[in-house]
Structure formats: structure tokens, C-alpha cells
Design a protein around this motif. Structure first.
Motif, PDB file in Angstrom:
ATOM      1  N   TYR A 280     -11.963  27.913  -8.370  1.00  0.00           N
ATOM      2  CA  TYR A 280     -11.178  27.394  -7.317  1.00  0.00           C
ATOM      3  C   TYR A 280     -12.337  27.447  -6.151  1.00  0.00           C
ATOM      4  CZ  TYR A 280      -6.483  26.120  -8.780  1.00  0.00           C
ATOM      5  OH  TYR A 280      -5.479  25.597  -9.691  1.00  0.00           O
ATOM      6  N   LYS A 281     -12.784  29.009  -6.000  1.00  0.00           N
ATOM      7  CA  LYS A 281     -13.815  29.126  -5.030  1.00  0.00           C
ATOM      8  C   LYS A 281     -14.855  28.400  -5.028  1.00  0.00           C
ATOM      9  CE  LYS A 281     -13.752  33.481  -4.065  1.00  0.00           C
ATOM     10  NZ  LYS A 281     -13.959  35.081  -4.201  1.00  0.00           N
ATOM     11  N   LEU A 282     -15.279  28.194  -6.389  1.00  0.00           N
ATOM     12  CA  LEU A 282     -16.841  27.378  -6.347  1.00  0.00           C
ATOM     13  C   LEU A 282     -16.417  25.905  -5.984  1.00  0.00           C
ATOM     14  CD1 LEU A 282     -19.800  27.463  -7.212  1.00  0.00           C
ATOM     15  CD2 LEU A 282     -18.665  27.070  -9.618  1.00  0.00           C
ATOM     16  N   PHE A 283     -15.491  25.305  -6.425  1.00  0.00           N
ATOM     17  CA  PHE A 283     -15.119  23.907  -5.974  1.00  0.00           C
ATOM     18  C   PHE A 283     -15.087  23.697  -4.613  1.00  0.00           C
ATOM     19  CE2 PHE A 283     -12.205  20.843  -4.644  1.00  0.00           C
ATOM     20  CZ  PHE A 283     -12.249  19.654  -5.330  1.00  0.00           C
ATOM     21  N   ILE A 284     -14.222  24.585  -3.745  1.00  0.00           N
ATOM     22  CA  ILE A 284     -14.247  24.509  -2.319  1.00  0.00           C
ATOM     23  C   ILE A 284     -15.469  24.742  -1.805  1.00  0.00           C
ATOM     24  CG2 ILE A 284     -13.693  26.765  -1.832  1.00  0.00           C
ATOM     25  CD1 ILE A 284     -11.692  23.280  -0.717  1.00  0.00           C
ATOM     26  N   PHE A 285     -16.262  25.868  -2.216  1.00  0.00           N
ATOM     27  CA  PHE A 285     -17.531  26.080  -1.538  1.00  0.00           C
ATOM     28  C   PHE A 285     -18.345  25.030  -1.800  1.00  0.00           C
ATOM     29  CE2 PHE A 285     -21.661  28.287  -1.215  1.00  0.00           C
ATOM     30  CZ  PHE A 285     -21.636  28.747  -0.024  1.00  0.00           C
ATOM     31  N   THR A 286     -18.259  24.249  -2.643  1.00  0.00           N
ATOM     32  CA  THR A 286     -19.384  23.169  -3.119  1.00  0.00           C
ATOM     33  C   THR A 286     -19.025  22.080  -2.299  1.00  0.00           C
ATOM     34  OG1 THR A 286     -19.999  24.061  -5.365  1.00  0.00           O
ATOM     35  CG2 THR A 286     -20.360  21.609  -4.832  1.00  0.00           C
ATOM     36  N   VAL A 287     -17.829  21.532  -2.228  1.00  0.00           N
ATOM     37  CA  VAL A 287     -17.320  20.411  -1.580  1.00  0.00           C
ATOM     38  C   VAL A 287     -17.505  20.556   0.022  1.00  0.00           C
ATOM     39  CG1 VAL A 287     -15.227  19.125  -0.892  1.00  0.00           C
ATOM     40  CG2 VAL A 287     -15.637  19.575  -3.281  1.00  0.00           C
ATOM     41  N   THR A 288     -17.085  21.825   0.406  1.00  0.00           N
ATOM     42  CA  THR A 288     -17.345  22.061   1.954  1.00  0.00           C
ATOM     43  C   THR A 288     -18.608  21.872   2.288  1.00  0.00           C
ATOM     44  OG1 THR A 288     -17.147  24.322   1.632  1.00  0.00           O
ATOM     45  CG2 THR A 288     -15.284  23.230   2.185  1.00  0.00           C
ATOM     46  N   ALA A 289     -19.633  22.242   1.387  1.00  0.00           N
ATOM     47  CA  ALA A 289     -21.044  22.106   1.841  1.00  0.00           C
ATOM     48  C   ALA A 289     -21.530  20.885   1.811  1.00  0.00           C
ATOM     49  CB  ALA A 289     -21.918  22.832   0.575  1.00  0.00           C
ATOM     50  N   ILE A 290     -20.851  20.054   0.795  1.00  0.00           N
ATOM     51  CA  ILE A 290     -21.404  18.504   1.184  1.00  0.00           C
ATOM     52  C   ILE A 290     -20.757  17.814   2.114  1.00  0.00           C
ATOM     53  CG2 ILE A 290     -20.933  16.343  -0.176  1.00  0.00           C
ATOM     54  CD1 ILE A 290     -20.860  17.724  -2.781  1.00  0.00           C
ATOM     55  N   ILE A 291     -19.564  18.401   2.803  1.00  0.00           N
ATOM     56  CA  ILE A 291     -19.037  17.656   4.012  1.00  0.00           C
ATOM     57  C   ILE A 291     -19.922  18.111   5.011  1.00  0.00           C
ATOM     58  CG2 ILE A 291     -17.016  17.953   5.444  1.00  0.00           C
ATOM     59  CD1 ILE A 291     -15.378  18.332   3.041  1.00  0.00           C
ATOM     60  N   ALA A 292     -20.229  19.532   5.204  1.00  0.00           N
ATOM     61  CA  ALA A 292     -21.242  20.120   6.156  1.00  0.00           C
ATOM     62  C   ALA A 292     -22.512  18.917   6.220  1.00  0.00           C
ATOM     63  CB  ALA A 292     -21.494  21.365   5.872  1.00  0.00           C
ATOM     64  N   ALA A 293     -23.095  18.864   5.060  1.00  0.00           N
ATOM     65  CA  ALA A 293     -24.423  17.977   4.831  1.00  0.00           C
ATOM     66  C   ALA A 293     -24.209  16.397   5.565  1.00  0.00           C
ATOM     67  CB  ALA A 293     -24.732  17.857   3.547  1.00  0.00           C
ATOM     68  N   ILE A 294     -22.793  15.815   5.189  1.00  0.00           N
ATOM     69  CA  ILE A 294     -22.708  14.513   5.639  1.00  0.00           C
ATOM     70  C   ILE A 294     -22.696  14.764   7.413  1.00  0.00           C
ATOM     71  CG2 ILE A 294     -21.086  12.722   5.864  1.00  0.00           C
ATOM     72  CD1 ILE A 294     -20.431  13.470   2.653  1.00  0.00           C
ATOM     73  N   ALA A 295     -22.019  15.497   7.847  1.00  0.00           N
ATOM     74  CA  ALA A 295     -21.822  15.709   9.456  1.00  0.00           C
ATOM     75  C   ALA A 295     -23.398  16.168   9.669  1.00  0.00           C
ATOM     76  CB  ALA A 295     -21.125  17.073   9.492  1.00  0.00           C
ATOM     77  N   GLY A 296     -24.157  16.671   9.185  1.00  0.00           N
ATOM     78  CA  GLY A 296     -25.680  16.995   9.723  1.00  0.00           C
ATOM     79  C   GLY A 296     -26.284  15.549   9.649  1.00  0.00           C
ATOM     80  N   ALA A 297     -26.189  14.671   8.862  1.00  0.00           N
ATOM     81  CA  ALA A 297     -26.626  13.578   8.359  1.00  0.00           C
ATOM     82  C   ALA A 297     -26.388  12.546   9.638  1.00  0.00           C
ATOM     83  CB  ALA A 297     -26.331  12.894   7.032  1.00  0.00           C
TER      84      ALA A 297
END
Length: 422
Positions: A280-297
Motif C-alpha cells: 500500500y505504501k509503495l503504491f501511494i508513494f509511487t503514484v504521488t511521485a508521478i502526480i508531482a512530476a506531471i505538476a512540474g512538467a
């Protein structure tokens, strides 16, 4: 009027997600009205009341709200205080910035070589682009990291894949070792610091301290004025925030969201009940990292420049402060906190806030803003742990459930409406 959701639970589940969660619908309506209002008042598509520079500020603020949503998911709902999510935000900016800089430089080089007696070869064009980009750091060749910079689809894929893989590997190593609490926060901060220090080096392949610049100029669209481009990015940022909010609300709803909250509140008990806490923690950590990267893009083409300072650990600390001030554990609180602090920071640091003359000393907000922000964080932590979102909770009118005599318990005849009101 009879409430069909209480009398027909199967019908309620068949309704669209947004219809079953009015708060999500309210947020989307407010976001749409905000975007429409800004469009009408903009210089590019409206009456010109709002300047292009402020349109860019609003667009960047929406991107910061999106990364704050990601932070709220990983910290407010799962209890992982990550001090490295702005690193993923910066990686997304670098990924799209590489293509923007390459494509625009390519146009300039091709135009300059067009006057040559002989048509330039592809190698000559490539060498010219490399010299233009890396001459500032004394290099004239493309580093391996720029192998796909010429392709927009591949760089867009990198926006998702690179931070996603980094978060996946880091999270797997950390969570399988059951590192939690302050130790995990220190590890994420160390990861961010190591990345920023590496990017400061000229041989990192990303121009060191100079970073990537000129990102606001879209290749092939020189004839399009900046007031129009700024509105395009504002719309894209608003759409990303809306989709991100719906996704976040869907993630924290139902059984999955309950498990996340349980991990936050008592990880050991959740593990004892048989749930794979690490997964659960790995999933949410990875998905939120992708969301953060999209925001940065979406953020850095509006900012126009990105450098390693944007990935420094202090940026991730600011992100945590935004979420805390807005109210962690509340999606709308994260958005409110990011928007409030970001716009207030722009006002204080942009020289718009008047200085205060105390006679013996003049308070200049450009210098004192960070201190004010720190004091606000301490005050919120001590006296208002629910943040700004807690104020909305106090204003909300709480009514008894409108069940019209329906059973309130598992047994027939259990506590009914009349008893619930007493």
C-alpha cells in the motif's frame, strides 16, 4: 422527499463517483468557475483586466496545488512525511524542459545554417545544437541523458517513467526495511539533497547551476503571443488539477482509503490484520511521485527556467508547510493551503507588500517572509492542527442523518430517526 441512496444502496453505488461525493462536484464547479472568470478577465481571450504575468502566476499556483494534493495523499492520508516530493516535481520539469530547449535550439541552428553554401548535414545540425546548449558549461557534445530529447512523446513518457521508477526503487528499499517516522523523512530528504548536489555539477548533463532556460518559448509557435500561451497553460493546469482531485478523492474513498488511514493511525495493527502494508505504501508513494512530476512538467514552461535550486530540500519542506497550513488529511485543505501560501508569497516577495517603518528598524517583507511562514507553521501545529480546512469544518452545519425511519443498525428495529434526534 425519500432519500433513494438510503433506501436503495445498490442504486447509490451505481451512480457516478462525482454524484456520490458532492464535495468533489463542488470543487470541480469552483475550479471551472475560477478558470472561466480568469479567461474572461485575461488579456489573451478576455477584456484584459488580468495581466499576462499574473495569469502565469495563477497557472503556476494551480500546479503547486496539484503537487500539494500528492503530498496530502502520501502524508495526510498515509502518514508518510516525505521530504522529497519536490524532487519528483523538478524531475518532471527537467524532462519536458529538455525537449523544449532542444526543439527551440534546433529551429535557431537550422535557420542560421540555411545561408550556408551547402545544405547542413544532420551531424552538423546536431553539433550546432549541442554547442548552443552546452557551450555555457564548456561542452559541445550531447550527454547520454539527452538521447531522446528530440522526441516529445519520449520526453513526455520520461515525465512519468523516470520519477515513477525512482520512487518505486527508493520506496521498495525503504519500506521493505520497515523504515518509518522521522527516519524515513530523513532518507527522503537525503535523496533530494543528493540529487540537487549532483545536478549542480556541470558534468551532470543538465547545465549545472545554469539549469534550463527559455522554456516559456514553445517551439514553432513564435507567432503566438505570450498572453495566449499563458492561457493555454492555465487551462491545462486547471484540467490536471481537476483530474488529480477526482483521482485523489477516488483513491481515499472506499476500502483502499480506509486501509491508508489505518496505516497512518496504527501501522502495526494493520499489518497484524493481514494487510500488505508495504505494498500500500509503495503504491501511494509511487503514484504521488508521478502526480508531482506531471505538476512540474506543467509548472516550469510557465516559470520559463529550472535549475537545481528548485530541487533543494527546502522546497519539499515548504510543500509540507503548505499542506499543514491548509489542513492535512483533507484534499481541499491541501489545495487551499498551497494556493493561499503561494499567492501570499508572491505578494510579499514581489515587493507589493508595503514595508513597515518601526523607527529604529524597517521591516522589509522580502527578507521577513520566510520567518513569517515559519511562525505560521508553528502556530498552526500548536493551535490549529486541522489548518484552514478545520475552519470549514466548524462552519459546516452538521445535521442528523435523514433516514426517514430506516434502521440505523444491523438489526431490524435498531436505533431509528426519532431516537437518533434525542
Amino acid at each position: 422527499m425519500t432519500d433513494t441512496t438510503s433506501l436503495f444502496p445498490k442504486y447509490a453505488k451505481s451512480r457516478p463517483f462525482v454524484a456520490r461525493h458532492p464535495s468533489v462536484l463542488i470543487f470541480l464547479v469552483c475550479l471551472a468557475l475560477f478558470t472561466l472568470g480568469v479567461t474572461i478577465l485575461s488579456e489573451g481571450f478576455g477584456i484584459g483586466v488580468i495581466s499576462t504575468s499574473f495569469i502565469k502566476t495563477l497557472g503556476k499556483t494551480l500546479c503547486l496545488c496539484l503537487v500539494a494534493l500528492a503530498m496530502d495523499l502520501v502524508w495526510g492520508y498515509t502518514g508518510i512525511l516525505s521530504l522529497g516530493h519536490m524532487a519528483f516535481f523538478g524531475i518532471g520539469g527537467y524532462a519536458i524542459g529538455m525537449w523544449l530547449m532542444y526543439a527551440r535550439t534546433e529551429i535557431i541552428v537550422v535557420q542560421s545554417l540555411a545561408a550556408a553554401p551547402l545544405p547542413p548535414t544532420p551531424q552538423e545540425i546536431s553539433d550546432g545544437i549541442a554547442t548552443q546548449i552546452f557551450g555555457v558549461v564548456g561542452a559541445s557534445e550531447f550527454p547520454p541523458i539527452w538521447a531522446f530529447a528530440h522526441s516529445l512523446p519520449l520526453q513526455l513518457a520520461a515525465v512519468v517513467l523516470v520519477p515513477g521508477l525512482l520512487a518505486l526503487v527508493f520506496g521498495w528499499l525503504a519500506f521493505r526495511s520497515r523504515v518509518t517516522g522521522v527516519y524515513l523523512s530523513i532518507l527522503t530528504q537525503a535523496m533530494t539533497l543528493a540529487l540537487s548536489l549532483y545536478l549542480f555539477q556541470n558534468d551532470s548533463g543538465l547545465r549545472g547551476n545554469n539549469g534550463l532556460s527559455g522554456l516559456q518559448n514553445l517551439p514553432g509557435l513564435d507567432a503566438v503571443p505570450q498572453d495566449t500561451v499563458s492561457m493555454w497553460f492555465l487551462w491545462a493546469s486547471a484540467a490536471a488539477l481537476g483530474l488529480g482531485y477526482v483521482f485523489a478523492a477516488w483513491t481515499v474513498s472506499g476500502k483502499f482509503g480506509s486501509v491508508l488511514r489505518a496505516i497512518r493511525d496504527n501501522e502495526a495493527r494493520v499489518r497484524f490484520l493481514g494487510y500488505s502494508v508495504e505494498a500500500y505504501k509503495l503504491f501511494i508513494f509511487t503514484v504521488t511521485a508521478i502526480i508531482a512530476a506531471i505538476a512540474g512538467a506543467l509548472y516550469y514552461p510557465q516559470a520559463g527556467i529550472i535549475n537545481p535550486a528548485e530541487i533543494a530540500p527546502i522546497a519539499s519542506i515548504y510543500l509540507a508547510v503548505w499542506v499543514a497550513i491548509g489542513g492535512r488529511g483533507r484534499l481541499y485543505g491541501a489545495v487551499i493551503g498551497a494556493a493561499f501560501v503561494s499567492l501570499l508569497s508572491t505578494w510579499f516577495t514581489g515587493g507589493q507588500a508595503p514595508d513597515i517603518n518601526l523607527g529604529v528598524y524597517t521591516v522589509q517583507w522580502v527578507d521577513w517572509w520566510t520567518i513569517l511562514l515559519g511562525l505560521s507553521f508553528v502556530a498552526v501545529t500548536l493551535f490549529a492542527p486541522k489548518g484552514i480546512g478545520g475552519i470549514l469544518d466548524l462552519l459546516e452545519q452538521r445535521r442528523s442523518p435523514d433516514r426517514h425511519g430506516a434502521d440505523l443498525g444491523p438489526d431490524a428495529g435498531a436505533l431509528r430517526e426519532k431516537e437518533a434526534d434525542t
